[in-house]
Design an enzyme around this catalytic site. Structure first.
Site, PDB file in Angstrom:
ATOM      1  N   PHE A 378       0.798  -1.229   0.000  1.00  0.00           N
ATOM      2  CA  PHE A 378       0.000   0.000   0.000  1.00  0.00           C
ATOM      3  C   PHE A 378       0.833   1.283   0.000  1.00  0.00           C
ATOM      4  O   PHE A 378       0.422   2.304   0.574  1.00  0.00           O
ATOM      5  CB  PHE A 378      -0.959   0.012   1.202  1.00  0.00           C
ATOM      6  N   CYS A 379       1.987   1.259  -0.641  1.00  0.00           N
ATOM      7  CA  CYS A 379       2.884   2.418  -0.667  1.00  0.00           C
ATOM      8  C   CYS A 379       3.136   2.944   0.743  1.00  0.00           C
ATOM      9  O   CYS A 379       3.256   4.156   0.971  1.00  0.00           O
ATOM     10  CB  CYS A 379       2.330   3.525  -1.569  1.00  0.00           C
TER      11      CYS A 379
END
Length: 456
Positions: A378-379
């Site tokens: 998710f970055c």
């Protein structure tokens, strides 16, 4: 200590209907045969555009023109629309009278703009829990990365200790999220702002996940800047906002050099060029601006305000309770959290399933149930690795690591929802999780380019 970004809404308050969004009637094929209405449960990545926003943009589209310097009617109309959009966003954020609203491309663009405007020798303090958009832009500054706190109180105490050890005479900036894009948990923004200011530092709020779910008041939270993206606020892609204090932005070289940012340009006798830059928001908006994007953001701000955040928050809390209660009934599911089960949060929930590779599980939700979620890191690689017990300093790709179905991988599944989510979508999701864990996937999957996909 209270988590002060949450507005008080009683548990028994009636909830409103979901807001109309684009794509609510789209059907998708199932690998097992037939079609189903798509359940969009990836709001944390990009929320579907509100129908109201799309209608406003469509109504304006025939009339748009280049802004600020055109003498024609459409240019003047577009200029008024663009500048009024700036005022609407300022009102939505409850900005101070002296604050500037700069239109950008995204939260990432906004924070990179601010990073370019930092004074020389600025020290930046950022928690390892941040999204990469707020973790990575500060490469030209002295960065102190703080460990993930396990309570809101520890977050404030950790920041206070770090700030107490800094050079008190140099500039400093704290960057913090309002709501985690991994756990959905709300951060004690007002308390962190007070700690920053007590030590002579400034603070920027990454509101990408907060602004679509809760009211954000620059004045009340006492932050110096706030950044968010239009595509998470129910507007189309390609627009963002940086709002807040003008001094660092006014003193910095323009983020982009070009028309619109320049006030006067004159050629010298030696062939070089003298430039005088604007001191307004235009200083960092060189080129022809995304007028439709700015208008779309303003339209979304208006739509959310008119819908009423109290009602929207109440409905989202209702959906959060449904999802968390459903997941709690499946022993194999572990929900990821920093602050614990009772922490206030927005509609973002990440989890892992014992015995499942997360990419395999997400692929089965999509292919067999028509449910769109997200899997991976998710970055926010350091945070997810910390929550999963991995090395927060190890590197990883934004997508799922190459692991075959059934193999363990250091990634998670994220379900996220918001103002446009109907009950049926979360009910279908909870039922699908239960069925997949109990019965397994109905289809065979293979790994392709690091992701699980149905085998053809």
């Amino acid at each position: 200590m209270s988590v002060s970004t949450v507005s008080a809404v009683s548990a028994d308050q009636s909830v409103c209907a979901p807001l109309p969004v684009l794509g609510r009637d789209v059907t998708v094929p199932l690998v097992t045969g037939g079609e189903v209405t798509y359940a969009a449960l990836d709001y944390a990545a990009s929320a579907p555009a509100l129908q109201r926003v799309w209608d406003d943009v469509a109504a304006y589209a025939p009339y748009y023109g280049s802004v600020h310097r055109g003498a024609g009617y459409l240019s003047q109309l577009s200029t008024d629309l663009f500048e009024n959009a700036r005022k609407t966003v300022a009102e939505f954020l409850d900005c101070r009278a002296v604050d500037q609203v700069v239109f950008t491309r995204s939260t990432t663009d906004s924070l990179n703009l601010l990073a370019r405007a930092l004074p020389a020798d600025c020290q930046v303090f950022v928690f390892e829990t941040e999204h990469h958009a707020s973790l990575l832009p500060w490469r030209d500054a002295r960065v102190t990365c703080l460990d993930a706190p396990r309570t809101p109180e520890r977050a404030v105490a950790t920041l206070e200790r770090a700030l107490a050890g800094r050079d008190p005479h140099g500039p400093a900036l704290v960057c913090v999220t309002g709501a985690s894009n991994v756990t959905g948990e709300l951060w004690p923004v007002r308390e962190l702002a007070a700690a920053a200011h007590a030590h002579g530092a400034r603070i920027v709020l990454d509101a990408a996940q907060l602004a679509p779910h809760h009211p954000v008041s620059v004045r009340d939270l006492d932050v110096d800047w706030v950044a968010f993206s239009g595509h998470k606020l129910y507007a189309p892609f390609g627009s963002g906002v940086l709002a807040g204090r003008a001094d660092w932005l006014r003193e910095a070289e323009p983020y982009l050099a070009g028309g619109g940012a320049s006030r006067t340009v004159a050629r010298r006798a030696d062939g070089s060029v003298d430039v005088s830059w604007h001191e307004s928001a235009a200083r960092h908006e060189a080129g022809s601006p995304n007028v439709i994007g700015a208008y779309a953001v303003a339209s979304a701000c208006t739509a959310l305000t008119e819908a009423g955040f109290d009602d929207l928050v109440a409905r989202e809390r209702y959906l959060i309770r449904k999802v968390r209660a459903g997941l709690a009934e499946v022993p194999e599911v572990r929900v990821l959290s920093l602050f614990g089960d009772d922490a206030p949060r927005v509609g973002v929930i990440s989890f892992v399933v014992a015995g499942w590779n997360s990419s395999h599980f997400a692929a089965a939700l999509s292919a067999e149930y028509g449910i769109g979620v997200r899997d991976g890191l998710f970055c926010a690689h350091p945070l997810v690795r910390t929550l999963l017990g991995g090395d927060p300093q190890s590197q990883g790709e934004c997508g799922a690591p190459e692991a075959a179905p059934g193999e363990k991988s250091l990634n998670a599944i994220r379900v996220s929802f918001g103002a446009g989510t109907p009950d049926e979508h979360v009910d279908r999701f909870v039922a699908a999780v239960r069925e997949l864990v109990r019965d397994g996937a109905k289809w065979t999957y293979r790994t392709e380019d690091g992701r699980c996909v149905p085998a053809v």
